[in-house]
Design an enzyme around this catalytic site. Structure first.
Site, PDB file in Angstrom:
ATOM      1  N   GLU A 179       0.828  -1.217   0.000  1.00  0.00           N
ATOM      2  CA  GLU A 179       0.000   0.000   0.000  1.00  0.00           C
ATOM      3  C   GLU A 179       0.859   1.262   0.000  1.00  0.00           C
ATOM      4  OE1 GLU A 179      -2.834   0.254   3.230  1.00  0.00           O
ATOM      5  OE2 GLU A 179      -3.532   2.220   2.583  1.00  0.00           O
ATOM      6  N   LYS A 221      -2.564  -1.933  -3.197  1.00  0.00           N
ATOM      7  CA  LYS A 221      -3.622  -1.109  -2.595  1.00  0.00           C
ATOM      8  C   LYS A 221      -3.247   0.362  -2.756  1.00  0.00           C
ATOM      9  CE  LYS A 221      -6.053  -0.277   1.748  1.00  0.00           C
ATOM     10  NZ  LYS A 221      -6.752  -0.916   2.851  1.00  0.00           N
TER      11      LYS A 221
HETATM   12  P1  13P Z   1      -9.394   4.009   4.201  1.00  0.00           P
HETATM   13  O1  13P Z   1     -10.223   3.318   3.169  1.00  0.00           O
HETATM   14  O2  13P Z   1     -10.188   4.591   5.333  1.00  0.00           O
HETATM   15  O3  13P Z   1      -8.408   4.961   3.596  1.00  0.00           O
HETATM   16  O4  13P Z   1      -8.534   2.886   4.918  1.00  0.00           O
HETATM   17  C1  13P Z   1      -7.915   1.936   4.151  1.00  0.00           C
HETATM   18  C2  13P Z   1      -6.693   1.501   4.819  1.00  0.00           C
HETATM   19  O5  13P Z   1      -6.545   0.354   5.154  1.00  0.00           O
HETATM   20  C3  13P Z   1      -5.629   2.469   5.044  1.00  0.00           C
HETATM   21  O6  13P Z   1      -4.454   1.781   5.353  1.00  0.00           O
END
Ligand code: 13P
Length: 340
Positions: A179, A221
């Site tokens: 991510e 992500k």
């Molecule tokens: P949000 O969808 O609230 O941004 O959270 C996703 C997430 O896992 C952030 O690390």
């Protein structure tokens, strides 16, 4: 079972049409802020009740194929019937996963930038998480858009950490979610968001390649490409889809099976409208969701920390998950928000 087969099976169970990931892995500090918004106290028990509520929502598995848990939750049992939370997820056909990073710290020699911690002892922690039922993991980096950021130094250092994490996960038969989040904070325009997002993702894939990470067994992500939240310019869902897909086509190898967007502070309706527009275009990956706030926000408010609101909160979560599932199929329409 071989590690490769394990990784393949996990991807196959998660990358499913009309389904996506529920991010319920808020750290103790973050969940305390979310609970403060609804006037609820954050205790080990209240966090357990809330997360039991989410995962025992009837038929949640219709639209949720995986759930990201926080370390504390992985070892908790459902507040209603005592089922361990990872088993509760599995009973709904939802693959349990775990956030493994240890949060952010400031990055030396990079003013205004941060780096994610958590590599020390990670191999041992992964073994423990796997025995508790986790089949995938998440590590989040953040990048701030400002005049001189994100810098190449911050991009490179953060990518290196993500790649080391991903390689360790695969060694243990755990699918890594990588991510690289370019934050929505600031007044930057959508073009700056596109440049920063492309740089973050390109740098990440170079590092994953250097570390021998098998792309077929990873999930990306990313953020969607949108203007900063203080920018003021209105953008259409189609514009967001065009910008986001342009960046992804340039930066993400086609070997990656699944891209699951974070919601990043966008409203539930916007997150779904954008995801739906993205899914109306052709792409080589499954384009899905891994939302925290966009999936939970309405249910959290419906619950309000009160046991008597349990059922209403579950119905609210189910309804939002159904809309988000429709967005994954490119079939969400804003009119669907008002069907009561
Ligand atoms: P949000 O969808 O609230 O941004 O959270 C996703 C997430 O896992 C952030 O690390």
């Amino acid at each position: 079972m071989t590690v490769t087969k394990e990784l393949q099976d996990t991807i196959q169970a998660m990358a499913v049409r009309g389904k996506g990931i529920l991010a319920a892995d808020e750290s103790t500090n973050t969940i305390a802020k979310r609970f403060a918004d609804i006037g609820a106290e954050s205790t080990e028990h209240s966090r357990c009740c809330y997360r039991s509520l989410l995962l025992s929502t009837p038929k949640l598995g219709d639209f949720i194929s995986g759930v990201i848990l926080f370390e504390e939750t992985l070892e908790q049992s459902c507040s209603i019937d005592g089922t361990p939370i990872p088993h509760l997820a599995q009973s709904q056909n939802i693959v349990p996963g775990i956030k493994v990073d240890k949060g952010l710290t400031t990055l030396a020699n990079c003013p205004g930038e941060q780096v994610t911690q958590g590599l020390d002892g990670l191999r041992e922690r992964l073994t423990r998480y796997k025995s508790a039922g986790a089949r995938f993991a998440k590590w989040r980096n953040v990048y701030h858009i400002a005049e001189n950021t994100p810098s190449q130094r911050a991009l490179t250092i953060n990518a290196e950490m993500l790649a080391r994490y991903a390689a360790l996960c695969q060694e243990q038969g755990i699918v890594p979610i990588v991510e690289p989040e370019v934050l929505i904070n600031g007044s930057h325009d959508i073009d700056s968001a596109a440049v920063a997002t492309e740089a973050a993702i390109q740098t990440l894939y170079q590092a994953l390649y250097r570390h021998g990470v098998v792309l077929e067994h990873t999930i990306l992500k990313p953020n969607m490409v949108v203007p900063g939240k203080d920018n003021g310019t209105k953008v259409s869902s189609e514009q967001v889809a065009d910008y986001t897909l342009k960046v992804l086509r340039r930066a993400v190898p086609a070997a990656v099976p699944m891209i699951a967007f974070l919601s990043g502070g966008l409203s539930p309706a916007k997150s779904d409208a954008y995801l739906s527009a993205i899914n109306q275009q052709e792409a080589p990956w499954v384009l899905s969701y891994s939302y925290g706030r966009a999936l939970q926000q309405e249910a959290l408010h419906a619950w309000g920390g009160k046991e008597e609101n349990w059922q209403e909160a579950q119905e609210t979560l189910y309804r939002r998950a159904a809309l988000t599932g429709a967005a994954q199929r490119g079939a969400y329409r804003p009119e669907m928000e008002n069907t009561d």
